[in-house]
Motif scaffolding. Structure first.
Motif: not given
Length: 827
Positions: A134-144
């Motif tokens: 993995i280079d980067t992992i993002e937890i994106i919060k809220g409706p996407q």
């Protein structure tokens, strides 16, 4: 080694991430400038374009590959412990995932969180994902839903793998830990043709013999895990304006039975005050569910079909093709993806070594003449048995305008197709199973008849159905169009509007195993059913740059969680479908850098209004007393209020020191709705005022990191981090709960020059033993006291019908204190 590590460990890790330029997100000049100015910024693609994490007006927590190593993060569960508002418990081992973002939890059925790997929506579990790739992992919060699409109604997990480079290099790491833990990670990257063709290859071997695998267990494989993975990416630049990347990955998992136990029917402690009088039967447990060491059944309940003691076997294949074309000042991006998962498991779902093959009473007994007694009995072994194949196809194309202009736009189209073929392992239906169930039925009939005053009994429900379930095929197709516009109202104030329209079509077919062709519905028609759902999901964002280091934003977003089918059993009892769930979420946030970069502090507050909330209902409580199954239903409306904080302080006066923490408060309440079990037990089916299951009201973490440089070629990093999770309810009845948990981890990393590191660590130093999850379940133990006839406890059957059925509470065990070491070489 244990003594050495125990005496030395103190520490955790800094959440000050190394810079990383995410791939295939569409170039953004501001992001590139930010990267040049501050090498400690993370560049994320939470809006499908490259932006500094401090500039994106969305709540995002991100980790780079170096963060993962320095913080000792090796799986998605450990990510969740450092991310406010994100819970990823693992009550079913590595079988499947149940992520929760901002309180929008589920029990069975789909989560409202989707996972994207290199822009491809993947539908299989990520519990065995190779974190070394993995280079980067993002937890994106809220409706996407507006930009990421299907089933991202509470958030998304966005992963970018290690990308090919024009410079040759790589990493090799070897981990050794207690309980025969071994993991080897390796990757190599470099050019094939300078500036034209590049490659990246990664591999992983992982093997773990769990502390729960002890000789006295009935099951010989509890908690064991094994995986190996190989993957590669090829990047080609045919022209200066065209970049193409193809990625292939293959993974195999071979796990033993996951750690599980059951607080059985005799230990239930409450007949809810004001509820139905069940004649002394206690149908519920109130309080924190206690645990003991797991000891699920082995043979003969779990035959050696996929290995001794059962467990999980999984094969996964992933392929993606990403293309980016520069069309003058515009950018055209396309993605094609394919995933395939072969999933086989054989498990003892109740988790009790004493349970073999049970017989459940569903009605009666009743007199049938002068000497005969009738009673309805069905077979029950509660063995989870799956032989499934899942394939997913994804395609997306989008066109982006220049990103350095006051007015920016994007348009795109998306296609998703998921094919699920669900079957069972036929070899698990052994002659021993059939003989044991028939013998238990005969013994139960004789015992019930004697207690009822008859000479003999007969099964009024008919002959026991010992045949395997019919195979099912589910196809999901989703077509959508999306777009966004952004306009700089001033040089510091920007308004953004995003919109997606999606049309989803489902088709469920059930096949007659015995007769061939399609099975039939209750009305005699072929079991071939279809359903469609349409959704319009906008998002509006207003962000204000108060200073170059302080961002304020407000957003409103709508998300949807698709409706679906409850399978053949749901249709059998009249609960075949459920509707989509939707949410409007309103958020206020602030992202800040203070004290010339020494302090980073971010805050977000939100309110979510959920409609038609999807949750599990027990079919027996709905009146289908001849089954142990559950279905998904739309139970009502829910309000959620939340607050999320995170910060990092790196004082200039103490070079090498970083401290910080995170906190999330999440308050969930039903504002309307009803549930059948609630009505049977409480006498009132209203859910108003009750909390959602599985969601913690409080979540917190802290970390401290100190790097001491002793010379140009030697430094040491001392790290410590802790995470707290408040108690979570098992069900909407808000009675049984997990109890709160606190784990403390520590780590010392010795850096020998630029290329060699040795880390020694301790995890769960507090020896926390609260269960990872609790779920209301059936206790299928014959003679457990749930069934009595004229005051005689029946020893060869248990009670299944009605509110007083033989229930228990399943719990899943947490790993205890453990130690290990990791040697990493970079080249």
């Amino acid at each position: 080694m244990r003594t050495l590590i125990r005496g030395a460990l103190l520490a955790a890790t800094v959440m000050t991430p190394g810079a990383l330029l995410a791939q295939d997100g569409g170039a953004n000049p501001d992001a590139e400038a930010a990267e040049e100015q501050n090498s400690n910024l993370i560049i994320v693609t939470a809006r499908k374009t490259e932006e500094s994490i401090q500039d994106v007006p969305i709540a995002v927590t991100a980790f780079t590959s170096e963060d993962l190593f320095e913080q000792g993060i090796q799986n998605i569960e450990e990510i969740s412990r450092r991310t406010p508002g994100f819970i990823f418990d693992t009550p079913f081992g590595r079988q499947f995932d149940r992520p929760i973002i901002r309180g929008q939890a589920n029990i069975l059925g789909d989560s409202g969180v989707s996972v994207f790997i290199d822009n491809v929506n993947v539908t299989q579990s990520i519990r065995s994902l190779n974190f070394g790739d993995i280079d980067t992992i993002e937890i994106i919060k809220g409706p996407q839903s507006a930009l990421f699409g299907r089933n991202t109604y509470s958030g998304a997990i966005n992963i970018t793998t290690r990308q090919p480079t024009n410079d040759f290099g790589g990493t090799l790491s070897v981990e050794v830990g207690e309980d025969d833990l071994y993991e080897i990670l390796g990757n190599v990257r470099g050019p094939i043709i300078d500036d034209k063709v590049f490659f990246s290859i990664s591999a992983r071997y992982y093997d773990f013999e769990s502390e729960f695998d002890i000789p006295s267990n009935a099951n010989p494989s509890v908690g064991n895990e094994s995986s190996y993975t190989v993957s590669g990416t090829l990047e080609v630049r045919p022209t200066p304006t065209w970049t193409s990347k193809i990625r292939l990955s293959y993974n195999e998992d071979d796990d033993g039975h996951f750690p599980i136990g059951l607080l059985g029917f005799p230990d239930l402690n409450v007949n809810v005050p004001g509820g139905i009088d069940l004649g002394g039967v206690q149908p519920f447990f109130q309080g924190v569910v206690p645990t003991v060491a797991p000891n699920p059944s082995g043979a003969p309940q779990i035959p050696n079909v996929i290995g001794e003691g059962g467990g999980l076997e999984r094969e996964e294949f992933f392929a993606s093709l990403n293309n980016e074309f520069e069309l003058g000042e515009y950018t055209l991006v396309s993605t094609l993806g394919y995933t395939r998962e072969r999933f086989r498991d054989l498990l003892d779902s109740d988790g009790q070594a004493t349970t073999r093959f049970g017989i459940a009473r569903i009605f009666g007994p009743f007199p049938a003449g002068p000497v005969a007694v009738g009673v309805g009995l069905i077979p029950f072994d509660f063995t989870t048995n799956d032989d499934d194949l899942q394939q997913t196809y994804v395609a997306e194309i989008r066109l982006d305008s220049p990103q350095d202009r006051p007015f920016r736009w994007r348009v795109g189209g998306y296609y998703f197709r998921n094919e699920q073929n669900d079957d069972v392992l036929l070899d698990a239906f052994t002659p021993e199973r059939e003989a044991a169930l028939l013998a238990n039925e005969a013994a139960a009939l004789q015992e019930i008849a004697a207690a009822f005053g008859g000479l003999f009994g007969f099964n009024a429900a008919g002959p026991l159905d010992l045949s395997p379930d019919d195979p099912e095929e589910l196809i999901i197709e989703n077509y959508s169009a999306f777009g966004s516009v952004a306009f700089d109202l001033t040089d510091r104030l920007t308004a953004t509007a995003e919109l997606r329209y999606a049309d989803e079509n489902l088709r469920l077919r059930v096949f007659d195993r015995a007769g061939g062709g399609l099975a039939t519905l209750s009305d005699g028609s072929p079991f071939d059913v279809r359903e469609s759902f349409g959704a319009l999901t906008p998002r509006f964002i207003l962000d204000f740059e108060a200073t170059p280091d302080n961002l304020l934003y407000a957003s409103a977003a709508r998300g949807t969680k698709p409706g679906g089918f409850n399978g053949a059993q749901g249709f059998q009892f009249g609960f075949g479908t459920f509707d989509e769930e939707s949410v409007w979420q309103f958020e206020l946030g602030s992202k800040n850098v203070f004290m010339d970069g020494q302090l980073v502090f971010n805050a977000a507050g939100f309110f979510s209004a959920l409609e038609d909330y999807q949750l599990t209902q027990n079919l027996a409580a709905l009146g289908a007393n001849s089954t142990t199954g559950s279905v998904t239903a739309n139970l009502g409306d829910v309000d959620i209020f939340g607050l999320e904080l995170d910060g990092v302080f790196s004082p200039a006066a103490l070079p090498g020191l970083s401290i910080g923490g995170t906190y999330a408060w999440t308050d969930t309440n039903f504002t309307s709705g009803a549930e059948a079990t609630q009505g049977l037990v409480f006498g009132d089916d209203s859910l108003v005022g009750q909390e959602l299951p599985r969601q913690a009201r409080h979540q917190a973490s802290f970390f401290a990191d100190y790097e001491a440089e002793f010379s140009d070629n030697f430094s040491t990093i001392f790290s410590v981090n802790g995470n707290y999770l408040s108690s979570r309810f098992a069900q909407v009845q808000n009675l049984a709960e997990t109890g709160s948990s606190f784990e403390l981890d520590a780590r010392i990393t010795f850096n020998f020059g630029e290329y060699v590191s040795l880390a020694v660590y301790g995890k769960n130093l507090t020896n926390e033993d609260a269960p990872l999850g609790v779920l209301r379940f059936i206790d299928p133990t014959n003679g457990n006291g749930s069934l009595s006839v004229n005051g005689t406890v029946i020893q060869n059957a248990f009670q299944l019908a009605g509110a007083g059925q033989s229930r228990g509470f399943q719990y899943n065990n947490r790993l205890s204190r453990r130690f290990g070491a990791i040697l990493r070489v970079q080249y």
